[in-house]
Design an enzyme around this catalytic site. Sequence first.
Site, PDB file in Angstrom:
ATOM      1  N   GLU A  62      38.413  27.944  36.393  1.00 18.56           N
ATOM      2  CA  GLU A  62      37.829  26.957  37.310  1.00 18.56           C
ATOM      3  C   GLU A  62      37.418  25.670  36.607  1.00 18.56           C
ATOM      4  O   GLU A  62      37.460  24.593  37.200  1.00 18.56           O
ATOM      5  CB  GLU A  62      36.621  27.557  38.043  1.00 18.56           C
ATOM      6  CG  GLU A  62      36.958  28.605  39.073  1.00 18.56           C
ATOM      7  CD  GLU A  62      37.010  30.022  38.528  1.00 18.56           C
ATOM      8  OE1 GLU A  62      37.120  30.980  39.313  1.00 18.56           O
ATOM      9  OE2 GLU A  62      36.941  30.174  37.275  1.00 18.56           O
ATOM     10  N   PHE A 124      26.722  40.779  45.918  1.00 23.42           N
ATOM     11  CA  PHE A 124      27.777  40.715  44.908  1.00 23.42           C
ATOM     12  C   PHE A 124      28.348  39.298  44.833  1.00 23.42           C
ATOM     13  O   PHE A 124      28.728  38.719  45.840  1.00 23.42           O
ATOM     14  CB  PHE A 124      28.888  41.716  45.262  1.00 23.42           C
ATOM     15  CG  PHE A 124      30.064  41.659  44.326  1.00 23.42           C
ATOM     16  CD1 PHE A 124      29.931  42.046  43.003  1.00 23.42           C
ATOM     17  CD2 PHE A 124      31.302  41.218  44.769  1.00 23.42           C
ATOM     18  CE1 PHE A 124      31.010  41.990  42.134  1.00 23.42           C
ATOM     19  CE2 PHE A 124      32.387  41.155  43.910  1.00 23.42           C
ATOM     20  CZ  PHE A 124      32.242  41.544  42.582  1.00 23.42           C
ATOM     21  N   GLN A 125      28.380  38.757  43.630  1.00 22.81           N
ATOM     22  CA  GLN A 125      28.880  37.416  43.335  1.00 22.81           C
ATOM     23  C   GLN A 125      28.131  36.315  44.095  1.00 22.81           C
ATOM     24  O   GLN A 125      28.688  35.256  44.383  1.00 22.81           O
ATOM     25  CB  GLN A 125      30.384  37.317  43.596  1.00 22.81           C
ATOM     26  CG  GLN A 125      31.209  38.119  42.595  1.00 22.81           C
ATOM     27  CD  GLN A 125      32.673  37.805  42.616  1.00 22.81           C
ATOM     28  OE1 GLN A 125      33.207  37.373  43.639  1.00 22.81           O
ATOM     29  NE2 GLN A 125      33.356  38.022  41.495  1.00 22.81           N
ATOM     30  N   LYS A 174      31.147  32.598  53.521  1.00 22.48           N
ATOM     31  CA  LYS A 174      32.403  33.223  53.920  1.00 22.48           C
ATOM     32  C   LYS A 174      32.541  33.314  55.435  1.00 22.48           C
ATOM     33  O   LYS A 174      33.606  33.011  55.995  1.00 22.48           O
ATOM     34  CB  LYS A 174      32.505  34.617  53.298  1.00 22.48           C
ATOM     35  CG  LYS A 174      33.825  35.321  53.534  1.00 22.48           C
ATOM     36  CD  LYS A 174      33.884  36.636  52.751  1.00 22.48           C
ATOM     37  CE  LYS A 174      35.250  37.310  52.920  1.00 22.48           C
ATOM     38  NZ  LYS A 174      35.324  38.561  52.105  1.00 22.48           N
ATOM     39  N   MET A 490      34.410  16.154  14.064  1.00 21.85           N
ATOM     40  CA  MET A 490      33.206  15.329  14.110  1.00 21.85           C
ATOM     41  C   MET A 490      31.998  16.111  13.604  1.00 21.85           C
ATOM     42  O   MET A 490      31.109  15.544  12.958  1.00 21.85           O
ATOM     43  CB  MET A 490      32.962  14.810  15.530  1.00 21.85           C
ATOM     44  CG  MET A 490      31.905  13.727  15.612  1.00 21.85           C
ATOM     45  SD  MET A 490      32.331  12.240  14.655  1.00 21.85           S
ATOM     46  CE  MET A 490      33.425  11.397  15.796  1.00 21.85           C
TER      47      MET A 490
END
Length: 612
Positions: A62, A124-125, A174, A490
Site C-alpha cells: 500500500e 478484526f482489522q 464496509k 548520507m
Amino acid sequence: MQLKTKIAAKRATGAYALMDSLKRHGVKHIFGYPGGAILPIYDELYRFEATGDLKHILVRHEQGAAHAADGYARATGRVGVCFGTSGPGATNLVTGIATAQMDSIPMVVITGQVPRSAIGTDAFQETDIYGITLPIVKHSYVVRDPREMARIIAEAFHIASSGRPGPVLVDIPKDVGLEEFDYIPVNPGEVTLPGYRPTVKGNTRQINQAIKLIRQAEKPLLYVGGGAIAAGAHGEIQELAELFNLPVTTTLMGKGAFNETHPLSVGMLGMHGTAYANFAVTECDLLIAVGARFDDRVTGKLDEFAARAKVIHIDIDPAEVGKNRAPEVPIVGDVRQVLVDLLRRCQETGGATETQQKTAEWLQRIQRWREDYPLVVPIYQDSLSPQEVIDTLGKMAPDAYFTTDVGQHQMWAAQFLKNGPRRWISSAGLGTMGYGMPAAMGAKTALPHEQVICVAGDASIQMNIQELGTLAEYGINVKTVIVNNGWQGMVRQWQETFYGERYSSSNMQAGMPDFVMLAQAYGVKGMQVTRREDLKDAIAEMLAFEGPVLMDVQVKRDENCYPMVAPGKSNAQMIGLPERTNLETIELVYCNNCGAKNVGSNNFCPDCGTKL
C-alpha cells in the site's frame, strides 16, 4: 455544504456512488491493494474497469500505492487517487500520506473500514485511520451514510486541489459500500464550502509595496519554492526575473520553476545547495520568497539567514507567511495570480530599466562566486563517481521526468539535473526512502509517452523494491538507475563528518541482493555498470529498451556530497567547497580567524563563516 444542482435519483449502492463520483471528477487511474473491508468497492471497481471507465493498478504494498498517486499528482497537477483496506492496509498508507502532506501534493485516499456497527469494538482489522492521520492530512471524512458519498467525494477533490494542495482521507465502512439508496450524482464545481475560501488574489497595497522594494534593491534575490510549481507560475517567475534582472534560486521542491540553464539561475540553495546560491542569500538586501516556506534545510541557522535583507513573502497559505521569518511585505494569495497582478502593475508604472542597472554589479559578484566555487563532477581513474553517473544521465535524457529516492543520490541529482516544470519529483519535506520507484510508476502511468527515470540509492531502493512486480505486470516503462555505493550514503557521510567515523548500521554490502538477478526474477530487464567506458552505451541501451529496466551502477564507495552546510551553521559556512580557481590572478583576503585564503569578492570566509 451547499449543492448547486438537482439531478434525478438512481437506485445504487454506496460503492457505485463512489466509483461514479471518481469518474465524474476525471479520475482515470487508481493505485491500490484490496482487502476484506474494501471488497464491496473493489467489486464495483471490477464493473467500471470492464467498461473502460477506470484503470486500477495493483501495487505490491500500500505504501507503493500512496507514492504512485503522489507521483501521478506531481507530474500532472491533477489529484492522485489510491485505495487501501482497513487496519494494516490503511496504516501502510500513512507514510505516503505524510509525504504528500509535507510537500503539499493533492491526493484523495480511500480506505475501507469495518462495518458501522463494529466501529469501536476492536473488530478484526479495525484501526481508527481517521484519528491516526489527523495530523498528516489536509482534511478527512468517515462516510457514515451512503447518501453523503457523492457530496463527500466532491468536497474531497475540491479541498485537495484548491488553496494549498494536500491529501484528503475518505474512510468508508464496509456496509456503507453495500447499502442501496437513491443516488444523486454531484459533479465537479457543484459544491460550495462557506467556511473554506482560500485567498487567491493578493492585496493591491502590498503588491505596490513589493514593487517599490524591488525597484530600490541593489542586491535582490528571488527565492522560489514548491508553491510556484503547484501554481504553474514558472512563466511569470521568468518574466519577473528578466524584467528586473533578478538572480533566482530554488528550493528542492522548487526545482523546475525556473530554467537552471538561464544566466539568472543560481541553482538550489540550502544544505547541499550551490555555494553561489548560499553566498547570494547571505548577502542579498532583498529576498523575494515565492511559494517557499523557509524550511530548516534551506535556511541553516535561521537568525543568520538573509540577515541583512528585507523580505517579501508570497504564499497561498497564510499560516506559512511569517511562520519562520517575519516579512516586511506579506502577500497572501495564489502565487501565479499575485505575480500576474504584480507584473501588470509593473508594466503600468514602468521603471524596470533603472532597477536592471542597479543589479548589474550584484550579478557580476554572483558570477565571480560561480566561477570560484563551481559544482564539480569528479573523474576518478579507477572508479565511477556518483556525480558523473547522474550528470551523464541528465545529459542523455534532458527532457525526462526524474524521480528520486532520498539520500546522497537525491542531492547529487538536485545539483546536476536540469529539469523543466513538474519534471523533478522527489520527497523533500519528509525525506521518504523508497519513494522514487513507485512515484515514477505513478508519473509514467499518467504520462505514458514521456521518458520517466528514477534515480535511487542501493539502500533506499530496497524499501519498496517489490514494486518491480507492478512494473512487470503492467509493462510500466520506468527506468530505474541505482547509484550503488554499498552504504546508506548520507548516513555514512554524517557519521564520518560529525560522529567520529563510527559507522553504526550504515553499511549495506552484507545482504545486498544481486539487483540484476532480482530484476530478472520479477520479469524486468536488469543491467549492471562498473566501468566508465560502458556507462554511456548502457544508458543508451536502457533508454531505448521498450519496457521497465533496473540498472545497477557501481560507484566510488566513500564519495561525499558537497557543498554542505553543517547543522546549526549559517549558509555562508559551507564545508567541502571545491578548489577556488585562478587564485593567482585575483586579490586574496586572509581570514583573521582561521587564516584561510579568500577571494576579494567574499564577505564571509567559507571555511569558518567569519566576516571578512
